[in-house]
Design a protein around this motif. Structure first.
Motif, short mmCIF file in Angstrom:
data_model
loop_
_atom_site.label_atom_id
_atom_site.label_comp_id
_atom_site.label_asym_id
_atom_site.label_seq_id
_atom_site.Cartn_x
_atom_site.Cartn_y
_atom_site.Cartn_z
N ASP A 143 8.71 -4.99 -1.73
CA ASP A 143 10.07 -4.60 -1.33
C ASP A 143 10.42 -3.21 -1.83
N GLY A 144 11.49 -2.65 -1.27
CA GLY A 144 11.87 -1.29 -1.57
C GLY A 144 12.26 -1.06 -3.01
N LEU A 145 12.89 -2.03 -3.66
CA LEU A 145 13.30 -1.85 -5.05
C LEU A 145 12.10 -1.67 -5.96
N SER A 146 11.08 -2.49 -5.79
CA SER A 146 9.91 -2.37 -6.66
C SER A 146 9.10 -1.12 -6.34
N ILE A 147 9.08 -0.70 -5.06
CA ILE A 147 8.41 0.56 -4.71
C ILE A 147 9.10 1.72 -5.42
N CYS A 148 10.43 1.73 -5.38
CA CYS A 148 11.19 2.80 -6.04
C CYS A 148 10.88 2.85 -7.53
N ARG A 149 10.86 1.68 -8.16
CA ARG A 149 10.56 1.65 -9.60
C ARG A 149 9.17 2.21 -9.89
N GLU A 150 8.18 1.81 -9.10
CA GLU A 150 6.81 2.27 -9.34
C GLU A 150 6.67 3.77 -9.12
N VAL A 151 7.27 4.26 -8.04
CA VAL A 151 7.18 5.69 -7.75
C VAL A 151 7.82 6.50 -8.86
N ARG A 152 8.95 6.02 -9.37
CA ARG A 152 9.66 6.77 -10.41
C ARG A 152 8.88 6.85 -11.72
N LEU A 153 7.95 5.96 -11.93
CA LEU A 153 7.12 6.04 -13.13
C LEU A 153 6.18 7.23 -13.10
N ARG A 154 5.91 7.76 -11.89
CA ARG A 154 4.90 8.80 -11.74
C ARG A 154 5.43 10.09 -11.13
N SER A 155 6.56 10.04 -10.41
CA SER A 155 6.94 11.18 -9.59
C SER A 155 8.45 11.34 -9.50
N PRO A 156 8.95 12.60 -9.45
CA PRO A 156 10.38 12.85 -9.23
C PRO A 156 10.73 13.03 -7.75
N VAL A 157 9.81 12.70 -6.82
CA VAL A 157 10.05 12.91 -5.40
C VAL A 157 11.40 12.30 -5.00
N PRO A 158 12.22 13.01 -4.23
CA PRO A 158 13.51 12.46 -3.81
C PRO A 158 13.32 11.18 -2.99
N GLY B 208 0.79 -1.23 0.00
CA GLY B 208 0.00 0.00 0.00
C GLY B 208 0.82 1.28 0.00
N ALA B 209 2.16 1.17 0.03
CA ALA B 209 3.00 2.37 0.12
C ALA B 209 2.88 3.24 -1.11
N VAL B 210 2.84 2.63 -2.30
CA VAL B 210 2.76 3.41 -3.53
C VAL B 210 1.47 4.22 -3.57
N ASP B 211 0.37 3.61 -3.15
CA ASP B 211 -0.91 4.34 -3.10
C ASP B 211 -0.84 5.50 -2.11
N TRP B 212 -0.21 5.27 -0.94
CA TRP B 212 -0.08 6.35 0.04
C TRP B 212 0.71 7.51 -0.53
N ILE B 213 1.79 7.20 -1.22
CA ILE B 213 2.64 8.24 -1.81
C ILE B 213 1.86 9.02 -2.86
N ARG B 214 1.10 8.32 -3.68
CA ARG B 214 0.33 8.98 -4.73
C ARG B 214 -0.73 9.91 -4.12
N GLN B 215 -1.33 9.49 -3.02
CA GLN B 215 -2.40 10.29 -2.42
C GLN B 215 -1.89 11.45 -1.57
N ASN B 216 -0.69 11.31 -0.98
CA ASN B 216 -0.22 12.29 0.00
C ASN B 216 0.94 13.15 -0.48
N ASP B 217 1.62 12.75 -1.54
CA ASP B 217 2.65 13.57 -2.18
C ASP B 217 3.70 14.06 -1.17
N PRO B 218 4.46 13.17 -0.53
CA PRO B 218 5.49 13.61 0.42
C PRO B 218 6.63 14.34 -0.30
N ASP B 219 7.43 15.06 0.47
CA ASP B 219 8.55 15.82 -0.11
C ASP B 219 9.81 14.99 -0.24
N LEU B 220 9.92 13.91 0.55
CA LEU B 220 11.07 13.01 0.47
C LEU B 220 10.66 11.67 1.06
N ILE B 221 11.22 10.59 0.50
CA ILE B 221 10.91 9.24 0.97
C ILE B 221 12.19 8.57 1.46
#
Length: 229
Positions: free
Chosen positions: A61-76, A38-51
């Protein structure tokens, strides 16, 4: 200016509690997720400034979360890991991470790294220079005419350094010093990996045009086709 929101995805609750105390004391808002599910959904809904993203997590796992987030966002994204053998992959930004910390780490060092990454990703609003590209630093955007791409923080820092020194050769060591201001030891292939990925992204804006030129044994030079050598 709103208080930056730091999301930590970490299954060690005690570590997360300590880090949260340090980050709040430094003036940040802090949110903790103990699982990757559920982390990717939380990030998409809440738009944090850094993860702050642990590599090994229950659920996703963290590697797949990073890949998914990078498809949608440049968040650090700052990866944390006890697996030293993964460091070259993380530094090479094959996954789009902006920084990393090896466990165990000092919470004070983590706060210092967070501040450094946020400074890198929130520079003055616009870098203007004559030529093909316009760099919007507050959004990590690069524009060419009506076309726009979004880079990671490290990609943007690398492009900015080369773009501002257009026509000049910048050594790998100089580029590493600009990107990793904490003087950590990294290999030349780290910069080569950054440049390779950055070239692929720039090709989306300016197809069939080489903007970042390799200078064998020395480093790299940004040069547009209409610039004199």
């Amino acid at each position: 200016m709103p208080t930056p929101v730091i999301l930590m995805i970490e299954d060690e609750d005690h570590l997360a509690a300590v880090v949260g105390d340090y980050l709040r004391a430094a003036g940040y808002q802090f949110h903790h997720l103990a699982t990757g599910t559920g982390a990717v959904d939380w990030i998409r809904q809440n738009d944090p400034d850094l993860i702050l993203l642990d590599l090994m997590l229950p659920g996703q796992d963290g590697l797949s979360i990073c890949r998914e987030v990078r498809l949608r966002s440049p968040v650090p994204i700052m990866m944390t890991t006890a697996r030293v053998e993964e460091i070259d992959r993380l530094l090479g930004l094959e996954l789009g991470a902006d920084d990393y910390l090896c466990k165990p780490y000092s919470p004070r060092e983590l706060v210092a790294r967070v501040k450094a990454v946020l400074r890198r990703t929130q520079p003055p609003d616009l870098v203007r220079a004559p030529g093909l590209l316009q760099l919007a630093a507050d959004r990590l955007q690069v524009c060419c005419g009506e076309q726009v791409i979004i880079l990671t923080a490290v990609e943007f820092a690398l492009l900015t350094a080369l773009h501002q020194a257009a026509g000049r050769i910048l050594s790998r060591q100089h580029l590493m010093n600009l990107i990793y201001a904490d003087n950590r030891i990294v290999s030349d292939r780290t910069i080569d990996s950054h440049v390779k990925k950055l070239r692929r992204r720039l090709a989306e804006l300016v197809p069939n045009t080489e903007l970042i030129h390799s200078v064998y044994g020395v480093g790299y030079r940004y040069e547009e086709p209409d610039q004199p050598s």
